[in-house]
Design a protein around this motif. Structure first.
Motif, PDB file in Angstrom:
ATOM      1  N   THR A 541       8.672   1.687 -57.422  1.00  0.00           N
ATOM      2  CA  THR A 541       7.517   0.853 -57.094  1.00  0.00           C
ATOM      3  C   THR A 541       6.425   1.687 -56.422  1.00  0.00           C
ATOM      4  OG1 THR A 541       8.926  -1.069 -56.817  1.00  0.00           O
ATOM      5  CG2 THR A 541       6.770  -1.182 -55.783  1.00  0.00           C
ATOM      6  N   LEU A 542       6.830   2.512 -55.467  1.00  0.00           N
ATOM      7  CA  LEU A 542       5.848   3.325 -54.744  1.00  0.00           C
ATOM      8  C   LEU A 542       5.167   4.321 -55.673  1.00  0.00           C
ATOM      9  CD1 LEU A 542       7.798   3.852 -51.415  1.00  0.00           C
ATOM     10  CD2 LEU A 542       5.720   2.491 -51.755  1.00  0.00           C
ATOM     11  N   TYR A 543       5.907   4.813 -56.630  1.00  0.00           N
ATOM     12  CA  TYR A 543       5.311   5.712 -57.610  1.00  0.00           C
ATOM     13  C   TYR A 543       4.275   4.965 -58.450  1.00  0.00           C
ATOM     14  CZ  TYR A 543       4.757   8.440 -61.832  1.00  0.00           C
ATOM     15  OH  TYR A 543       4.213   9.102 -62.891  1.00  0.00           O
ATOM     16  N   LEU A 544       4.643   3.780 -58.901  1.00  0.00           N
ATOM     17  CA  LEU A 544       3.713   2.979 -59.703  1.00  0.00           C
ATOM     18  C   LEU A 544       2.454   2.608 -58.923  1.00  0.00           C
ATOM     19  CD1 LEU A 544       6.138   0.578 -61.562  1.00  0.00           C
ATOM     20  CD2 LEU A 544       4.582   2.228 -62.607  1.00  0.00           C
ATOM     21  N   LYS A 550       5.227  12.407 -58.625  1.00  0.00           N
ATOM     22  CA  LYS A 550       6.449  12.529 -59.411  1.00  0.00           C
ATOM     23  C   LYS A 550       7.576  13.230 -58.656  1.00  0.00           C
ATOM     24  CE  LYS A 550       5.156  11.953 -64.168  1.00  0.00           C
ATOM     25  NZ  LYS A 550       4.408  12.531 -65.290  1.00  0.00           N
ATOM     26  N   GLN A 551       7.193  14.041 -57.669  1.00  0.00           N
ATOM     27  CA  GLN A 551       8.216  14.732 -56.878  1.00  0.00           C
ATOM     28  C   GLN A 551       8.623  13.890 -55.654  1.00  0.00           C
ATOM     29  OE1 GLN A 551       5.445  16.657 -58.181  1.00  0.00           O
ATOM     30  NE2 GLN A 551       6.948  17.067 -59.804  1.00  0.00           N
ATOM     31  N   LYS A 552       8.260  12.630 -55.676  1.00  0.00           N
ATOM     32  CA  LYS A 552       8.560  11.715 -54.573  1.00  0.00           C
ATOM     33  C   LYS A 552       7.870  12.144 -53.278  1.00  0.00           C
ATOM     34  CE  LYS A 552      13.247  11.668 -55.485  1.00  0.00           C
ATOM     35  NZ  LYS A 552      14.611  11.337 -55.067  1.00  0.00           N
ATOM     36  N   GLN A 553       6.797  12.910 -53.414  1.00  0.00           N
ATOM     37  CA  GLN A 553       6.045  13.315 -52.229  1.00  0.00           C
ATOM     38  C   GLN A 553       4.975  12.273 -51.939  1.00  0.00           C
ATOM     39  OE1 GLN A 553       6.678  16.259 -50.361  1.00  0.00           O
ATOM     40  NE2 GLN A 553       8.513  16.060 -51.656  1.00  0.00           N
TER      41      GLN A 553
END
Length: 777
Positions: A541-544, A550-553
DNA sequence: GAGCACTGC
């Protein structure tokens, strides 16, 4: 109708445990004769030095909390200490206390004694009489010797008000403040007020508090009560919480998401702050003030807390509670509503005065049982005591709930039909009998691999801890009785505690907040770790939303989002409103959506007139703009001299079936969001005027995952980013409309999956959302 | 055609 009064079939009835001649269909498992076990040393017992076994109490036979509970010994229920807090003031002047409760909703402790105050010397005398006072020195010694102390205190022990003062008096916090965290705002503010009186100081000086929208503390504050959400926010600017020497986590047994996150952080903070100084006096923490942690809990899970903190000491304090006789049914009940009704009239016929509190899972059951009881009570013989029913649940129209705090008229027995709201949040005076259906409703988040997920809200069996809590509600003012509509075996089979919230809710906002502290939820050490599915769902969700790459940063968008006291989706909507020039409108809408009470009231009997009245505010595009219309109309009242008065506004709200409390809370949130915006350099006055499209586009940015397309059946919608088929919740203004595409605030599964807070959007809006197109590409 | 309870610099 008469058959309802027939009790369980006679042959199944166990022998009456009572002296009454009339047999009752109950098995008495309480044991009044059993001598009350008295813990060692003045009401306080401590587990053996170095012992990992919890609370020597359970091994040395001096009667510990877990043992007591298994034996259902009256007077040993483990109630949340929320209740216990009434005790000091109640002892001093119970009369005023009762008055303070009247008409207050939730704020049962507000204003207690603050203005009136007892005589100072009298208050000090009363403090000495509290159960915990006898163990003061032993307790202080334990706290002095250990970095972490687990304090198990029963209801009425006085732990929440006294322990911080003992620490202050004992000089254990000379280098910093004492923080006491609470899960609820009212608790934090009213406790601070109480303790401030006990110190004979003005609130906000020696003793202060800090909750959302309200803060009273200063440079001289030594004891600060605050919500656990607030201290988590403080972590953002002060990662080691260095201004506190002692942090007391109260109500830890409730295991709220924020309490769990706090406890995890405290463990690692303590590791850093308490590192021994190396030989050169240059240890990495040599300049840091060491931290003491006290975890206060009221239930059986001391061992878990102790284990988490490397075998921390457990200290047990006895409480003050009147004995409650507990009865179980001999057989399981299929129909808990009917069983509750039979039991109520049995109590009404056989037992002396005293109000009855019935615990039910939800509003629907409450309304239905309310009708049955009223119908039946009307047929009672004239000479019987009358019955006054009081339904009670959070969503009830304001004012309705407060009726429960008024004393019943003479010759009348109050019958309170309540949800879990009466279990911890509200204490109702006058209750002597509790009927426990053993059921509750619980939200459980179901993570989906598509990234989103939805809440389920289903009726479940309660836990042991909850059952004991409910029973304890009968023993607040004198001895009482609790009738459980389930067998003793069923009780024994109940799980001891509810699943902690961290395993039951969406983690999106927490994952984001932790990212801002540079923490990864998967690497934190928890008492109970979150489900992997929920973590993955949150990350997705946070990426969207563009908060993580993409590296979860963490991205700069993510950092901006976290600065808002909003759910991640709404924070994203606010940021998107900049692009569409509608920040003002979005803030107005989001403030209402974030308020704790519902804006639109729904009263069963007046459903039609409510729908009629609401038509004036209804916006064709859906619920979001309908909310905006309501807020604007309400705000406009203030600019017209004729409607600017408080009572005119209230009347207007009543006429439109709007909950003014929600609007007032929304106004506070609005102010707060504007402040955050200006810190973020967002112009919050930018408005799109009468145009709807910018608002819906901004909303669609945050609610990407919450979008669905009309199915060929013309009645249901299929998620664009998931496989679920959903229906528009009947409370929505779009409930019976067919529109090609929708966005919604949330999904809730009850009978089916419902979308709540719905707006119609053009499919083409999706093209403007990068994350969505990326995925489709 | 329907809503357990909390909370956030």
């Amino acid at each position: 109708m008469g058959k309802h009064l027939r009790l369980l079939s006679h042959k199944n009835r166990p022998k009456s445990p009572q002296k009454h001649s009339k047999p009752a269909p109950w098995v008495d498992v309480s044991d009044d004769e059993r001598p009350r076990k008295i813990p060692r040393t003045g009401g306080l017992s401590v587990n053996g030095q170095g012992s990992r076994k919890v609370n020597g109490v359970s091994t040395n036979g001096h009667g510990g909390p877990s043992k007591a509970s298994e034996h259902h010994s009256p007077g040993n229920f483990h109630n949340s200490s929320m209740n216990g807090r009434h005790s000091p003031s109640g002892d001093i002047n119970g009369h005023r206390r009762k008055k303070a409760r009247r008409g207050s909703l939730g704020a049962t402790q507000e204003n207690i004694d603050v203005q009136s105050g007892g005589k100072f010397s009298e208050i000090q005398e009363q403090r000495k009489l509290l159960p915990i006072a006898q163990g003061k020195d032993a307790l202080l010694e334990e706290i002095r010797r250990n970095d972490v102390t687990i304090l198990l205190g029963e209801t009425g022990s006085g732990k929440t008000t006294q322990v911080p003062q003992y620490i202050l008096e004992g000089g254990l916090a000379d280098k910093g403040m004492i923080a006491v965290t609470q899960p609820r705002r009212v608790a934090a503010t009213s406790l601070a007020a109480r303790v401030s009186v006990e110190r004979n100081t003005k609130l906000g000086h020696l003793v202060g508090y800090s909750v959302r929208f309200d803060e009273k503390n200063g440079s001289d504050t030594r004891i600060k009560y605050l919500t656990d959400g607030m201290i988590m926010r403080e972590l953002m600017s002060d990662p080691l919480l260095s201004k506190y020497s002692v942090i007391i986590v109260d109500e830890a047994h409730e295991r709220t998401l924020r309490t769990d996150l706090l406890i995890s952080n405290l463990k690692s903070i303590q590791k850093t702050r308490n590192q021994p100084v190396d030989a050169k006096g240059k240890g990495p923490a040599s300049h840091l003030n060491p931290l003491k942690i006290i975890v206060m809990s009221a239930t059986l899970d001391a061992e878990k807390f102790s284990k988490f903190f490397a075998g921390a000491k457990v200290v047990y304090v006895k409480g003050r509670q009147h004995p409650v006789k507990i009865f179980h049914t001999a057989e399981g009940q299929n129909d808990y509503l009917e069983a509750a009704m039979r039991t109520f009239f049995q109590v009404h016929n056989d037992q002396g005065p005293g109000d009855v509190l019935i615990f039910l899972p939800g509003q629907e059951d409450i309304e239905s049982l309310n009708k049955s009881i009223q119908l039946f009570a009307n047929q009672l013989p004239q000479e019987r005591m009358e019955v006054l029913t009081c339904p009670m649940y959070a969503a009830q129209a304001p004012g309705q709930n407060s009726k429960v705090f008024l004393a019943a008229p003479t010759n009348t027995r109050k019958c309170i039909l309540a949800t879990n709201i009466a279990e911890t949040s509200l204490t109702i005076p006058g209750v002597k009998y509790v009927i426990d259906t053993g059921k509750c409703k619980e939200k459980q988040y179901l993570a989906r691999d598509s990234g989103g997920g939805f809440d389920t809200l289903l009726t479940k069996d309660i836990t042991k801890s909850s059952a004991n809590q409910r029973a304890g509600r009968a023993g607040r003012e004198g001895s009482g009785m609790c009738f459980r509509l389930y067998t003793e075996d069923a009780y024994n089979a109940m799980p001891p505690m509810a699943e902690p919230e961290i395993r039951r809710c969406s983690l999106t906002s927490s994952v984001l907040q932790l990212k801002c502290f540079g923490q990864d939820i998967q690497e934190l050490e928890f008492m109970d770790g979150p489900d992997l599915d929920s973590v993955i769902s949150a990350l997705k969700t946070l990426y969207l939303l563009g908060a993580l790459d993409k590296q979860k940063q963490l991205t700069s968008t993510g950092r901006d989002m976290a600065s808002f006291p909003l759910e991640a989706t709404y924070a994203r909507v606010v940021l998107a409103s900049r692009e569409y020039g509608c920040t003002r409108e979005i803030l107005e809408i989001v403030s209402v959506l974030s308020a704790s009470s519902k804006l639109f009231q729904d009263i069963a009997e007046q459903r039609d007139s409510a729908a009629e009245a609401r038509r004036a505010l209804r916006h064709p595009s859906g619920d979001h703009l309908t909310v905006l219309a309501a807020v604007r109309s309400y705000t406009a009242l203030s600019s017209n001299p004729e409607t600017a008065t408080r009572s005119a506004r209230r009347q207007w709200c009543d006429r439109h079936y709007l909950n003014e409390r929600a609007l007032l809370e929304a106004r506070d949130i609005y102010t707060q969001l504007r402040q955050t915006c200006s810190r973020q350099g967002i112009d919050c006055n930018v408005s799109c005027g009468e145009r709807d499209e910018p608002i819906l586009k901004a909303l669609a940015h945050g609610l990407v995952q919450n979008s669905a397309l009309l199915q060929p059946d013309g009645a249901s919608y299929k998620q664009t980013m998931g496989r679920s088929v959903v229906k528009i919740h009947p409370s929505s203004v779009l409930a019976d409309k067919k529109v090609p595409a929708i966005i919604y605030n949330e999904l809730v599964y009850t009978n089916q999956i419902y979308a709540r807070g719905v707006s119609s959007i053009s499919k083409s809006f999706f093209n403007t959302i990068p994350a969505l197109n990326q995925r489709q590409a």
